[in-house]
Design a protein around this motif. Structure first.
Motif, short mmCIF file in Angstrom:
data_model
loop_
_atom_site.label_atom_id
_atom_site.label_comp_id
_atom_site.label_asym_id
_atom_site.label_seq_id
_atom_site.Cartn_x
_atom_site.Cartn_y
_atom_site.Cartn_z
N THR A 68 0.85 -1.20 0.00
CA THR A 68 0.00 0.00 0.00
C THR A 68 0.88 1.25 0.00
O THR A 68 2.06 1.19 0.36
N PRO A 69 0.33 2.41 -0.40
CA PRO A 69 1.11 3.65 -0.32
C PRO A 69 1.62 3.92 1.09
O PRO A 69 2.73 4.44 1.27
N GLU A 70 0.82 3.58 2.09
CA GLU A 70 1.25 3.79 3.48
C GLU A 70 2.47 2.95 3.80
O GLU A 70 3.42 3.41 4.47
N GLN A 71 2.47 1.69 3.33
CA GLN A 71 3.64 0.83 3.55
C GLN A 71 4.85 1.35 2.80
O GLN A 71 5.98 1.26 3.30
N GLY A 72 4.63 1.89 1.61
CA GLY A 72 5.73 2.46 0.85
C GLY A 72 6.35 3.64 1.57
O GLY A 72 7.58 3.76 1.64
N LEU A 73 5.51 4.50 2.14
CA LEU A 73 6.01 5.65 2.89
C LEU A 73 6.77 5.18 4.13
O LEU A 73 7.81 5.77 4.48
N GLU A 74 6.27 4.13 4.77
CA GLU A 74 6.95 3.61 5.96
C GLU A 74 8.34 3.10 5.61
O GLU A 74 9.31 3.32 6.35
N ARG A 75 8.47 2.41 4.48
CA ARG A 75 9.77 1.89 4.06
C ARG A 75 10.75 3.02 3.73
O ARG A 75 11.92 2.95 4.09
N ILE A 76 10.25 4.03 3.07
CA ILE A 76 11.11 5.15 2.71
C ILE A 76 11.55 5.90 3.96
O ILE A 76 12.72 6.28 4.11
#
Length: 238
Positions: A68-76
């Motif tokens: 999800t976009p939220e998971q992508g932001l968390e990884r970044i």
């Protein structure tokens, strides 16, 4: 419609572009870190390229809906936090090496200049602390660690335990002694640069060591002392 619009089609939503913007900030931040800490051009380019590949993989995973976009932001954000932690560690250890080298050199000069008369109470402790700081920070920098303990710090820890205190108390004593020795070295009187005597310098021929330091030297001393104070506070809060 642009080529990029055709590529992403309906996935051009606000969440995706938020991830895109975060990835761009991560790459920019990483380039700043590499420019500061990597003098080798090839290594710097390799680091920047690998970071860009990582950011691109996260964006692709979001686009393909593997995450999800939220998971992508968390990884970044996690990667940026990791880079910040590593940059802070490198800066601290480089500063520790500079401070240790300064202590070691000051202790050596004190022992030689006094023909050994102030070596036991002033020069030798500076040499030991400076050498220990050099060892801990150089090894930590090489191995990517922050938990290296040198022989002098071990002595403080063992002494604290033998007196019924904890390892933490030994570390606090070590940092306190380190600050005291550095401060005393800066405050002690040394011959003026233009002073000359055949046998013995008079008090009028001397000045505080701190007055002989330039802006660069004062900056190094202030920076290393500040880092030692931070380490003391962090250890105290444990």
């Amino acid at each position: 419609m642009s080529q990029r619009d055709e590529e992403y089609g309906e996935r051009l939503d606000e969440a995706y572009w938020e991830v895109n913007a975060a990835a761009s900030r991560l790459i920019s931040y990483g380039c700043g870190i590499s420019a500061k800490h990597l003098s080798d051009r090839r290594l710097r380019m390799q680091f920047n390229r690998e970071l860009a590949y990582y950011a691109r993989r996260v964006m692709d995973d979001v686009y393909e809906r593997r995450i999800t976009p939220e998971q992508g932001l968390e990884r970044i954000q996690a990667e940026k936090k990791s880079l910040y932690s590593q940059a802070t560690r490198i800066f601290t250890q480089l500063g520790g090496m500079a401070g240790g080298a300064s202590q070691f050199a000051e202790g050596l000069v004190s022992c030689i200049g006094s023909l050994g008369s102030t070596c036991v109470i002033h020069g030798a402790p500076l040499i030991m602390h400076g050498g220990n700081n050099l060892y801990e920070n150089a090894r930590g920098l090489y191995e990517g660690r922050t938990d290296v303990v040198g022989p002098v710090r071990e002595f403080y820890q063992d002494a604290a335990k033998s007196l019924g205190y904890s390892e933490r108390d030994g570390n606090l004593a070590y940092y306190t002694a380190d600050l005291f020795l550095s401060g005393r070295a800066l405050w002690r009187k040394v011959p003026r640069r233009d002073a000359w005597r055949l046998y013995r310098y008079m008090d009028a021929d001397k000045e505080r060591k701190i007055r002989q330091l330039g802006k660069g030297g004062l900056g190094v001393e202030a920076s290393t002392s500040g880092m030692t104070i931070k380490q003391w506070v962090d250890e105290y809060r444990k």
